[in-house]
Scaffold this motif. Structure first.
Motif, PDB file in Angstrom:
ATOM      1  N   LEU A   1       5.271   2.158   7.205  1.00  0.00           N
ATOM      2  CA  LEU A   1       4.359   2.463   8.310  1.00  0.00           C
ATOM      3  C   LEU A   1       3.750   1.195   8.907  1.00  0.00           C
ATOM      4  O   LEU A   1       3.233   1.206  10.017  1.00  0.00           O
ATOM      5  CB  LEU A   1       3.231   3.381   7.843  1.00  0.00           C
ATOM      6  CG  LEU A   1       3.624   4.739   7.260  1.00  0.00           C
ATOM      7  CD1 LEU A   1       2.374   5.569   6.983  1.00  0.00           C
ATOM      8  CD2 LEU A   1       4.553   5.496   8.188  1.00  0.00           C
TER       9      LEU A   1
ATOM     10  N   PRO B   1     -11.315  -1.477   4.032  1.00  0.00           N
ATOM     11  CA  PRO B   1     -10.521  -1.894   5.186  1.00  0.00           C
ATOM     12  C   PRO B   1     -10.651  -3.400   5.348  1.00  0.00           C
ATOM     13  O   PRO B   1     -11.457  -4.032   4.648  1.00  0.00           O
ATOM     14  CB  PRO B   1     -11.225  -1.179   6.344  1.00  0.00           C
ATOM     15  CG  PRO B   1     -12.654  -1.138   5.927  1.00  0.00           C
ATOM     16  CD  PRO B   1     -12.649  -0.977   4.414  1.00  0.00           C
ATOM     17  N   SER B   2      -9.900  -3.973   6.251  1.00  0.00           N
ATOM     18  CA  SER B   2     -10.076  -5.389   6.556  1.00  0.00           C
ATOM     19  C   SER B   2     -11.513  -5.592   7.050  1.00  0.00           C
ATOM     20  O   SER B   2     -12.067  -4.743   7.742  1.00  0.00           O
ATOM     21  CB  SER B   2      -9.063  -5.825   7.611  1.00  0.00           C
ATOM     22  OG  SER B   2      -9.096  -4.959   8.728  1.00  0.00           O
TER      23      SER B   2
ATOM     24  N   ALA C   1       0.691   5.323  10.659  1.00  0.00           N
ATOM     25  CA  ALA C   1      -0.653   5.079  10.146  1.00  0.00           C
ATOM     26  C   ALA C   1      -1.627   5.148  11.318  1.00  0.00           C
ATOM     27  O   ALA C   1      -1.425   4.476  12.323  1.00  0.00           O
ATOM     28  CB  ALA C   1      -0.719   3.713   9.492  1.00  0.00           C
TER      29      ALA C   1
ATOM     30  N   ILE D   1       2.668  -1.082   4.350  1.00  0.00           N
ATOM     31  CA  ILE D   1       2.306   0.308   4.018  1.00  0.00           C
ATOM     32  C   ILE D   1       3.569   1.161   3.964  1.00  0.00           C
ATOM     33  O   ILE D   1       4.391   1.133   4.887  1.00  0.00           O
ATOM     34  CB  ILE D   1       1.325   0.908   5.041  1.00  0.00           C
ATOM     35  CG1 ILE D   1       0.059   0.048   5.152  1.00  0.00           C
ATOM     36  CG2 ILE D   1       0.959   2.343   4.663  1.00  0.00           C
ATOM     37  CD1 ILE D   1      -0.988   0.574   6.147  1.00  0.00           C
TER      38      ILE D   1
ATOM     39  N   ILE E   1      -3.600   9.825   0.737  1.00  0.00           N
ATOM     40  CA  ILE E   1      -4.472   8.692   0.445  1.00  0.00           C
ATOM     41  C   ILE E   1      -3.629   7.429   0.368  1.00  0.00           C
ATOM     42  O   ILE E   1      -2.506   7.455  -0.160  1.00  0.00           O
ATOM     43  CB  ILE E   1      -5.244   8.897  -0.878  1.00  0.00           C
ATOM     44  CG1 ILE E   1      -6.150   7.687  -1.143  1.00  0.00           C
ATOM     45  CG2 ILE E   1      -4.307   9.149  -2.062  1.00  0.00           C
ATOM     46  CD1 ILE E   1      -7.085   7.850  -2.310  1.00  0.00           C
TER      47      ILE E   1
ATOM     48  N   THR F   1       0.855  -1.185   0.000  1.00  0.00           N
ATOM     49  CA  THR F   1       0.000   0.000   0.000  1.00  0.00           C
ATOM     50  C   THR F   1       0.891   1.235   0.000  1.00  0.00           C
ATOM     51  O   THR F   1       1.823   1.327   0.791  1.00  0.00           O
ATOM     52  CB  THR F   1      -0.909  -0.016   1.251  1.00  0.00           C
ATOM     53  OG1 THR F   1      -1.793  -1.129   1.151  1.00  0.00           O
ATOM     54  CG2 THR F   1      -1.721   1.265   1.372  1.00  0.00           C
TER      55      THR F   1
ATOM     56  N   ARG G   1      -3.778   0.730  -3.087  1.00  0.00           N
ATOM     57  CA  ARG G   1      -3.172  -0.583  -3.325  1.00  0.00           C
ATOM     58  C   ARG G   1      -3.867  -1.258  -4.499  1.00  0.00           C
ATOM     59  O   ARG G   1      -5.069  -1.078  -4.698  1.00  0.00           O
ATOM     60  CB  ARG G   1      -3.303  -1.389  -2.040  1.00  0.00           C
ATOM     61  CG  ARG G   1      -3.210  -2.865  -2.139  1.00  0.00           C
ATOM     62  CD  ARG G   1      -2.999  -3.446  -0.741  1.00  0.00           C
ATOM     63  NE  ARG G   1      -3.922  -4.515  -0.415  1.00  0.00           N
ATOM     64  CZ  ARG G   1      -3.778  -5.783  -0.819  1.00  0.00           C
ATOM     65  NH1 ARG G   1      -2.754  -6.126  -1.596  1.00  0.00           N
ATOM     66  NH2 ARG G   1      -4.661  -6.704  -0.470  1.00  0.00           N
TER      67      ARG G   1
HETATM   68  O1  TXA Z   1      -3.833  -5.891   3.219  1.00  0.00           O
HETATM   69  C1  TXA Z   1      -4.480  -4.867   3.470  1.00  0.00           C
HETATM   70  O2  TXA Z   1      -3.984  -3.747   3.474  1.00  0.00           O
HETATM   71  C2  TXA Z   1      -5.979  -5.056   3.789  1.00  0.00           C
HETATM   72  C3  TXA Z   1      -6.663  -5.572   2.532  1.00  0.00           C
HETATM   73  C4  TXA Z   1      -8.157  -5.637   2.671  1.00  0.00           C
HETATM   74  O3  TXA Z   1      -6.279  -4.798   1.427  1.00  0.00           O
HETATM   75  N1  TXA Z   1      -6.556  -3.827   4.228  1.00  0.00           N
HETATM   76  C5  TXA Z   1      -6.313  -3.302   5.461  1.00  0.00           C
HETATM   77  O4  TXA Z   1      -7.063  -2.160   5.711  1.00  0.00           O
HETATM   78  O5  TXA Z   1      -5.551  -3.783   6.263  1.00  0.00           O
HETATM   79  P1  TXA Z   1      -7.232  -1.560   7.174  1.00  0.00           P
HETATM   80  O6  TXA Z   1      -8.218  -0.457   7.000  1.00  0.00           O
HETATM   81  O7  TXA Z   1      -7.569  -2.626   8.126  1.00  0.00           O
HETATM   82  O8  TXA Z   1      -5.845  -0.947   7.486  1.00  0.00           O
HETATM   83  C6  TXA Z   1      -5.438   0.180   6.755  1.00  0.00           C
HETATM   84  C7  TXA Z   1      -4.290   0.862   7.431  1.00  0.00           C
HETATM   85  C8  TXA Z   1      -4.696   1.559   8.712  1.00  0.00           C
HETATM   86  O9  TXA Z   1      -3.692   1.333   9.712  1.00  0.00           O
HETATM   87  C9  TXA Z   1      -4.705   3.016   8.294  1.00  0.00           C
HETATM   88  O10 TXA Z   1      -4.399   3.874   9.353  1.00  0.00           O
HETATM   89  C10 TXA Z   1      -3.635   3.056   7.203  1.00  0.00           C
HETATM   90  O11 TXA Z   1      -3.844   1.861   6.515  1.00  0.00           O
HETATM   91  N2  TXA Z   1      -3.851   4.185   6.315  1.00  0.00           N
HETATM   92  C11 TXA Z   1      -4.865   4.376   5.454  1.00  0.00           C
HETATM   93  N3  TXA Z   1      -4.765   5.575   4.855  1.00  0.00           N
HETATM   94  C12 TXA Z   1      -3.652   6.162   5.344  1.00  0.00           C
HETATM   95  C13 TXA Z   1      -3.001   7.411   5.135  1.00  0.00           C
HETATM   96  N4  TXA Z   1      -3.489   8.308   4.310  1.00  0.00           N
HETATM   97  N5  TXA Z   1      -1.874   7.659   5.832  1.00  0.00           N
HETATM   98  C14 TXA Z   1      -1.355   6.758   6.691  1.00  0.00           C
HETATM   99  N6  TXA Z   1      -1.935   5.567   6.933  1.00  0.00           N
HETATM  100  C15 TXA Z   1      -3.067   5.266   6.278  1.00  0.00           C
END
Ligand code: TXA
Ligand code: MG
Length: 329
Positions: A194, A142-143, A222, A183, A118, A98, A121
């Motif tokens: 991150l 998100p997950s 993050a 990330i 933003i 990501t 991925r």
């Molecule tokens: O593998 C993955 O990334 C999975 C699959 C579904 O793609 N998605 C995932 O999404 O883990 P989620 O929402 O559970 O975790 C996303 C992470 C969070 O820690 C969020 O803070 C970070 O990504 N994030 C999202 N946008 C961000 C940004 N603009 N700056 C820093 N961190 C960000």
């Protein structure tokens, strides 16, 4: 508990078309990716994205990752994309990576949790690719777990967490990787990780030809990463492989319901569950969240967990385990 009304469909062409229709209508679709299952909504629909936050019980300032198909244009979502980002995307997308970039002004702030950046991925799972391609626009995903639980790695996990609050679950089988994506963020002069994932520091450095910083818990981390939202309900105790038998044995002798997660097979009399990955970190990563969910379901008092070696995918596994154990301290 799983509801009987939850709609789980095999990943056929017909169900992928139906899922795309659901997204177009502002609904929520749980979809398989190579890392974990995601809870997808049309990233251009405020109401749909807001619904993701409410279904998950996720705070509004935790931004979502926008998932694109290989054919889609990064320039529609991000601006001033650094050369290093294009290099990583070119080498590692589709895949478990990501990128955090400056957001395009058209991106909804509900997606980015109010940030000017933003996360984007391109997932490698063929079902995710086909669904996003069929839908024709980016999806915020998100997950697909409820906030405070570990990520789901099967359609069944999603159904247990979200039940009928998700309109449709596409079953793409168990996730191949099992931990969330790496990330990466781009500063003025440096590239930082991150969140650890299957794309290791070494791989990033090889592609970029320079050093990559690890910045998991700094001020620019993050959002949500430092909290223990990678934790099961069951307390975890981490230890080295050579300590696991006696540590677990101690708990057994105290009359507790004990589980063991270990890198290699061990024997401990009196444990309720023994899970092991036969020395293979890929299997460990792929199985970990399922084991932790099983530990919760079995209402264990404690799970004694051995950490895999601190290299490659083991770095991400150790990171999630350390966060998960933190909560139980
Ligand atoms: O593998 C993955 O990334 C999975 C699959 C579904 O793609 N998605 C995932 O999404 O883990 P989620 O929402 O559970 O975790 C996303 C992470 C969070 O820690 C969020 O803070 C970070 O990504 N994030 C999202 N946008 C961000 C940004 N603009 N700056 C820093 N961190 C960000
Ligand atoms: Mg998550």
């Amino acid at each position: 508990m799983m509801s009987s009304d939850v709609l789980i469909l095999d990943a056929t062409s017909a169900s992928i078309r139906r899922a795309a229709e659901t997204l177009r209508a502002g609904g929520l679709v749980a979809l398989p990716t190579e890392t974990v299952y995601g809870l997808a909504a049309d990233a251009s629909n405020v109401a749909a994205v807001s619904q993701v936050f409410s279904v998950k019980g996720r705070p509004a300032d935790h931004p979502l990752i926008v998932h694109l198909s290989k054919e889609m244009d990064l320039g529609d979502w991000a601006q001033d994309v650094p050369e290093d980002a294009y290099r990583l995307a070119g080498a590692l997308w589709p895949g478990p990576l990501t990128l955090v970039l400056k957001r395009h002004r058209s991106v909804l702030t509900v997606v980015t949790g109010g940030l000017e950046t933003i996360a984007v991925r391109v997932p490698a799972h063929p079902v995710a690719q086909r669904l996003i391609e069929e839908f024709g626009r980016g999806v915020a995903a998100p997950s697909a777990n409820r906030f405070g639980r570990v990520s789901p790695t099967s359609a069944h996990d999603v159904a247990c967490d979200l039940g009928e609050e998700v309109d449709l679950i596409i079953d793409g089988g168990p996730c191949e990787i099992g931990v969330e994506s790496t990330i990466v963020e781009f500063g003025d002069s440096e590239v930082s990780i991150l969140r650890h994932g299957a794309i290791s520091v070494e791989v990033l450095e090889r592609v970029l030809g320079r050093r990559v910083r690890v910045a998991l818990d700094g001020p620019r981390r993050a959002p949500g990463m430092s909290q223990s939202h990678y934790a099961p309900a069951t307390p975890l105790e981490l230890c080295d492989q050579d300590e696991v038998s006696w540590r677990a044995g101690e708990y057994v002798s105290m009359g507790l319901r004990v589980g063991v997660v270990s890198t290699r097979s061990v024997e401990v009399a009196g444990t309720v569950a023994l899970w092991h990955a036969a020395g293979d970190v890929v299997t460990f990563a792929r199985s970990l969240y399922r084991w932790l969910r099983q530990a919760d379901a079995a209402e264990l008092d404690v799970v004694v967990v051995t950490l895999p070696p601190d290299e490659g995918l083991g770095v991400a596994v150790r990171d999630r385990l350390q966060r998960a154990a933190h909560r139980s301290e």
